[in-house]
Design a protein around this motif. Sequence first.
Motif, PDB file in Angstrom:
ATOM      1  N   TRP A 109     -35.177  86.481  53.447  1.00 28.41           N
ATOM      2  CA  TRP A 109     -34.390  86.802  54.645  1.00 28.41           C
ATOM      3  C   TRP A 109     -33.586  88.065  54.475  1.00 28.41           C
ATOM      4  O   TRP A 109     -33.382  88.870  55.370  1.00 28.41           O
ATOM      5  CB  TRP A 109     -33.415  85.663  54.945  1.00 28.41           C
ATOM      6  CG  TRP A 109     -34.190  84.464  55.244  1.00 28.41           C
ATOM      7  CD1 TRP A 109     -35.608  84.405  55.495  1.00 28.41           C
ATOM      8  CD2 TRP A 109     -33.727  83.234  55.320  1.00 28.41           C
ATOM      9  NE1 TRP A 109     -36.092  83.247  55.745  1.00 28.41           N
ATOM     10  CE2 TRP A 109     -34.728  82.331  55.584  1.00 28.41           C
ATOM     11  CE3 TRP A 109     -32.670  82.549  55.174  1.00 28.41           C
ATOM     12  CZ2 TRP A 109     -34.722  81.063  55.765  1.00 28.41           C
ATOM     13  CZ3 TRP A 109     -32.654  81.219  55.330  1.00 28.41           C
ATOM     14  CH2 TRP A 109     -33.653  80.544  55.626  1.00 28.41           C
ATOM     15  N   VAL A 151     -33.214  76.652  46.016  1.00 29.36           N
ATOM     16  CA  VAL A 151     -33.868  76.752  47.326  1.00 29.36           C
ATOM     17  C   VAL A 151     -33.284  77.902  48.145  1.00 29.36           C
ATOM     18  O   VAL A 151     -34.023  78.715  48.718  1.00 29.36           O
ATOM     19  CB  VAL A 151     -33.720  75.418  48.088  1.00 29.36           C
ATOM     20  CG1 VAL A 151     -34.250  75.560  49.512  1.00 29.36           C
ATOM     21  CG2 VAL A 151     -34.465  74.314  47.357  1.00 29.36           C
ATOM     22  N   CYS A 152     -31.947  77.987  48.185  1.00 34.53           N
ATOM     23  CA  CYS A 152     -31.315  79.046  48.972  1.00 34.53           C
ATOM     24  C   CYS A 152     -31.564  80.419  48.356  1.00 34.53           C
ATOM     25  O   CYS A 152     -31.704  81.411  49.084  1.00 34.53           O
ATOM     26  CB  CYS A 152     -29.813  78.797  49.083  1.00 34.53           C
ATOM     27  SG  CYS A 152     -29.395  77.327  50.054  1.00 34.53           S
ATOM     28  N   HIS A 207     -34.275  81.348  46.747  1.00 31.38           N
ATOM     29  CA  HIS A 207     -35.641  81.721  47.125  1.00 31.38           C
ATOM     30  C   HIS A 207     -35.693  82.131  48.589  1.00 31.38           C
ATOM     31  O   HIS A 207     -36.378  83.098  48.961  1.00 31.38           O
ATOM     32  CB  HIS A 207     -36.583  80.549  46.879  1.00 31.38           C
ATOM     33  CG  HIS A 207     -38.017  80.840  47.223  1.00 31.38           C
ATOM     34  ND1 HIS A 207     -38.807  81.665  46.451  1.00 31.38           N
ATOM     35  CD2 HIS A 207     -38.789  80.446  48.268  1.00 31.38           C
ATOM     36  CE1 HIS A 207     -40.020  81.752  46.994  1.00 31.38           C
ATOM     37  NE2 HIS A 207     -40.027  81.021  48.097  1.00 31.38           N
ATOM     38  N   ALA A 208     -34.955  81.418  49.430  1.00 33.49           N
ATOM     39  CA  ALA A 208     -34.951  81.754  50.849  1.00 33.49           C
ATOM     40  C   ALA A 208     -34.286  83.103  51.101  1.00 33.49           C
ATOM     41  O   ALA A 208     -34.725  83.867  51.972  1.00 33.49           O
ATOM     42  CB  ALA A 208     -34.236  80.657  51.640  1.00 33.49           C
ATOM     43  N   SER A 209     -33.244  83.423  50.345  1.00 34.60           N
ATOM     44  CA  SER A 209     -32.552  84.699  50.558  1.00 34.60           C
ATOM     45  C   SER A 209     -33.439  85.882  50.214  1.00 34.60           C
ATOM     46  O   SER A 209     -33.273  86.976  50.770  1.00 34.60           O
ATOM     47  CB  SER A 209     -31.269  84.743  49.722  1.00 34.60           C
ATOM     48  OG  SER A 209     -31.572  84.764  48.339  1.00 34.60           O
ATOM     49  N   GLY A 219     -30.013  73.101  45.398  1.00 34.15           N
ATOM     50  CA  GLY A 219     -29.676  73.897  46.571  1.00 34.15           C
ATOM     51  C   GLY A 219     -29.609  75.383  46.271  1.00 34.15           C
ATOM     52  O   GLY A 219     -30.064  76.213  47.074  1.00 34.15           O
ATOM     53  N   ALA A 220     -29.061  75.735  45.086  1.00 25.82           N
ATOM     54  CA  ALA A 220     -29.008  77.147  44.712  1.00 25.82           C
ATOM     55  C   ALA A 220     -30.406  77.730  44.535  1.00 25.82           C
ATOM     56  O   ALA A 220     -30.669  78.873  44.935  1.00 25.82           O
ATOM     57  CB  ALA A 220     -28.206  77.302  43.418  1.00 25.82           C
TER      58      ALA A 220
END
Length: 445
Positions: free
Chosen positions: A170, A162-163, A165-167, A159-160
């Motif tokens: 965004w 994935v999040c 990479h998403a941050s 989760g860290a």
Amino acid sequence: MAFPELLDRVGGLGRFQVLQIVALVTPILWVTSQNMLENFSAAVPRHRCWVPLLDNNTAQASVSGDFGPSALLTISIPPGPALQPHPCRRFRQPQWQLMEPNTTATNWSDADTEPCGDGWVYDHSTFTSTIVTTWDLVCDSQALRPMAQSIYLAGILVGAAVCGHASDRWLPESARWLLTVGKLDQGLQELQRVAAINKKKAEGDTLTIEVLRSAMQEEASGDQTRARLGTLLHTPGLRLRTFISMLCWFAFGFTFYGLALNLQGLGSNIFLLQVLVGVVDFPVKIGSLLLLDRLGRRLCQASSLVLPGLSILANILVPHEMGVLRSSLAVLGLGSLGAAFTCATILSSELFPTVLRMTAVGLGQVAARGGAILGPLVPLLGVYGPWLPLLVYGVVSVLSGLAALLLPETKNLPLPDTIQDIQKQSVKKVTHDRAGQSILRSTWL
């Protein structure tokens, strides 16, 4: 004008920084409580095999004579550790001879026993239900319990990633990083936004591209093609720092989560232990911040790993009957590991240049998560000896703390912005050491 001066113009400590801290602390509080939840949701209550004479009313009615529950337990379940009913074995047939006054417990052998073929009976006085009682994660299936903990922590790691990479898609990067890599337009926008939040909009409006280019000339003109993950592993001045930093992070995750998710192995009252660990953690972290400025980063990092390692190793020598001493050593060890986290966070941010700082810190956190995944599996080694898991935890912590002594001291040094700054620090240290040696020689003569 350097970047700290730019930060002063837009507000070095204002509303923006306060909001940033609150935004970080709020989810961390929930995540921390969730991490410790498995001490209770996966607690292992006292248990014994299901046997007809004790747990089947029809079988009890067929017994002639006046036998109470204690007597039926004696003839149905062999004694286990600490002379308590064995949690994983039962007699194949009721051992009626054990009711005779002159009969000793040696009048039966292991051949008279068998595994729990009809399930278990659990003590629900403390925990009405856990995943252990729901799915019978005991005896031959006891390895599934730490596996569940490791899978949960592996999910946090995924989760860290994935999040994180998403941050990057965004959310904007820090202004300093944007300026360092030459993205002056975006960096200017971020600084102006911070100035507006900190109510210093007028000073933020005076910043221009020319001012930023002049202030960050060295960072913007640096060789940014080297600012990659491989740079940490191939640059001589950074390779040792990277490996030891990752080792310290790994030791923290490995030892802390291995012990903190198995409080039942450290003391009888896990509620009291959990409260004590939480109470001790706050002053220890505050104290570590004060010691970092007095003793230096390197010594604090080393001692925050060596001390809990020695506490864990000392617990091997303490008998289980001395529960207070075992619990005290456990609280001391887990509290000191909290200081290790604080030291690793600060030291890692000061060891690496701006262009690689977050990459290096990210590697350290990945190492910590990897250690957290492996840590809960270590108690499985207890089948070879009850002391072996504590030995592994203690040795890993002590050796990692000693390795931290190989890191350079960063106390009172400016944060390096480029790889060249790291090399300059190394040259200055070598020059200083040589100068000190020559002074000693001339004094001796």
